[in-house]
Design a protein around this motif. Structure first.
Motif, mmCIF file in Angstrom:
data_model
loop_
_atom_site.group_PDB
_atom_site.id
_atom_site.type_symbol
_atom_site.label_atom_id
_atom_site.label_comp_id
_atom_site.label_asym_id
_atom_site.label_seq_id
_atom_site.Cartn_x
_atom_site.Cartn_y
_atom_site.Cartn_z
ATOM 1 N N PHE A 1 0.840 -1.201 0.000
ATOM 2 C CA PHE A 1 0.000 0.000 0.000
ATOM 3 C C PHE A 1 0.872 1.247 0.000
ATOM 4 O O PHE A 1 0.483 2.291 -0.520
ATOM 5 N N PHE A 2 2.056 1.144 0.569
ATOM 6 C CA PHE A 2 2.970 2.284 0.678
ATOM 7 C C PHE A 2 4.073 2.230 -0.380
ATOM 8 O O PHE A 2 5.173 2.717 -0.172
ATOM 9 N N PRO B 1 -5.493 0.923 6.068
ATOM 10 C CA PRO B 1 -4.087 0.560 5.864
ATOM 11 C C PRO B 1 -3.432 0.017 7.123
ATOM 12 O O PRO B 1 -3.818 0.336 8.248
ATOM 13 N N SER B 2 -2.427 -0.830 6.911
ATOM 14 C CA SER B 2 -1.600 -1.282 8.023
ATOM 15 C C SER B 2 -0.617 -0.175 8.359
ATOM 16 O O SER B 2 -0.618 0.891 7.739
ATOM 17 N N LEU B 3 0.233 -0.418 9.337
ATOM 18 C CA LEU B 3 1.254 0.564 9.669
ATOM 19 C C LEU B 3 2.272 0.618 8.541
ATOM 20 O O LEU B 3 2.672 -0.416 8.007
ATOM 21 N N GLU B 4 2.712 1.823 8.176
ATOM 22 C CA GLU B 4 3.677 1.956 7.086
ATOM 23 C C GLU B 4 4.983 1.284 7.452
ATOM 24 O O GLU B 4 5.416 1.296 8.599
ATOM 25 N N ASP B 5 5.587 0.657 6.462
ATOM 26 C CA ASP B 5 6.852 -0.044 6.684
ATOM 27 C C ASP B 5 7.707 0.140 5.443
ATOM 28 O O ASP B 5 7.654 -0.659 4.515
ATOM 29 N N CYS B 6 8.481 1.192 5.399
ATOM 30 C CA CYS B 6 9.297 1.499 4.233
ATOM 31 C C CYS B 6 10.619 0.755 4.299
ATOM 32 O O CYS B 6 11.273 0.749 5.346
ATOM 33 N N VAL C 1 6.153 5.252 -0.839
ATOM 34 C CA VAL C 1 5.117 6.252 -1.052
ATOM 35 C C VAL C 1 4.263 6.336 0.210
ATOM 36 O O VAL C 1 3.509 5.424 0.514
ATOM 37 N N VAL C 2 4.425 7.396 0.953
ATOM 38 C CA VAL C 2 3.656 7.590 2.182
ATOM 39 C C VAL C 2 2.614 8.670 1.914
ATOM 40 O O VAL C 2 2.924 9.863 1.931
ATOM 41 N N PRO C 3 1.367 8.275 1.612
ATOM 42 C CA PRO C 3 0.352 9.264 1.293
ATOM 43 C C PRO C 3 -0.123 10.006 2.535
ATOM 44 O O PRO C 3 0.221 9.642 3.664
ATOM 45 N N GLU C 4 -0.889 11.049 2.291
ATOM 46 C CA GLU C 4 -1.560 11.690 3.419
ATOM 47 C C GLU C 4 -2.456 10.668 4.095
ATOM 48 O O GLU C 4 -2.860 9.667 3.498
#
Length: 245
Positions: free
Chosen positions: A54-55, A107-112, A120-123
């Motif tokens: 998702f990110f 969404p889950s927690l972002e994990d870059c 890609v970390v959206p608003e």
């Protein structure tokens, strides 16, 4: 002259229903494959889970596929509920379809990935604003578990009602296979969170959660391709391409 009566294999309505099931199976089959090829091509490695895409630049692929799967399942009627059944295909399909949609919109927690510029970390999404980021991740995870459990019930309870012995065996194998992937995913998740630094590094290095989820989705695809009689469609296509085959 009377028209030739349609059989289940030639009735256009039945064949159309089979094609829709096959399309669902094809979407599920291609989702992990698209994320693998696209992820490696863009980022040079795999993410820790399907949800983490998702990110990534492949966000539309992840969300779009889940919406296609969710909308189909919600609209899937299946067989009518029998007197000896606790629930029908309709109820089970709507629960699983709604769960697929919730996985995509919470969404889950972002994990870059480390050392990458392609994250890609959206608003914050509408759902994250409404329930905040942490609860959104919990809804995401619970919905994913419910989705997979519904697939298990489909494979072990609903689908095997067919009279075809070979297909019953495939469905049951798919059901137990999805249960095995759930055990793998849960074990990897707990090991990564509670097992210490070495266990977390092992889970991440081997992408255990990603492969568990991918395998579960592929098994789901096999079940629906079987339900849509994709094998028979392939045989008919082969006979058209190669007369006499």
């Amino acid at each position: 002259m009377s028209e030739t009566p349609n059989t289940p294999d030639t009735d256009p309505h039945v064949m159309s229903y089979h094609r829709v099931r096959q399309a669902l199976g094809a979407v599920a089959l291609l989702l992990p494959l698209s994320l693998i090829l696209g992820g490696v091509g863009v980022e040079g490695s795999l993410r820790d889970s399907l949800s983490n895409y998702f990110f990534s630049p492949l966000r539309e692929v992840f969300v779009g596929a889940l919406w296609a799967i969710g909308v189909f399942l919600i609209s899937y009627k299946g067989y009518a509920r029998r007197s000896d059944e606790r629930f029908s295909d309709l109820v089970l399909a709507r629960i699983s379809g709604l769960s697929a949609l919730m996985v995509s919109v919470f969404p889950s927690l972002e994990d870059c990935p480390v050392k990458t510029e392609s994250c890609v970390v959206p608003e914050r999404t509408v759902t994250q604003i409404l329930v905040h980021t942490g609860p959104s991740a919990w809804v995401h995870n619970i919905s994913a578990v419910v989705f997979f459990l519904c697939l298990v019930v489909f494979c072990l309870v609903q689908f095997p009602k067919t009279s075809d012995l070979a297909r019953r065996r495939i469905y049951r194998a798919c059901g137990y296979g999805i249960l095995a992937t759930l055990v793998l995913i849960t074990s990897a998740f707990l090991a990564g969170r509670l097992g210490g630094e070495a266990a977390a590094e092992f889970v991440s290095r081997h992408n255990l959660i990603f492969w568990g989820e991918a395998l579960g989705v592929w098994i789901f695809a096999l079940a629906w391709l079987t339900k849509g009689k994709a094998d028979q469609s392939a045989i008919r296509l082969m006979r058209k391409i190669v007369p006499g085959a």
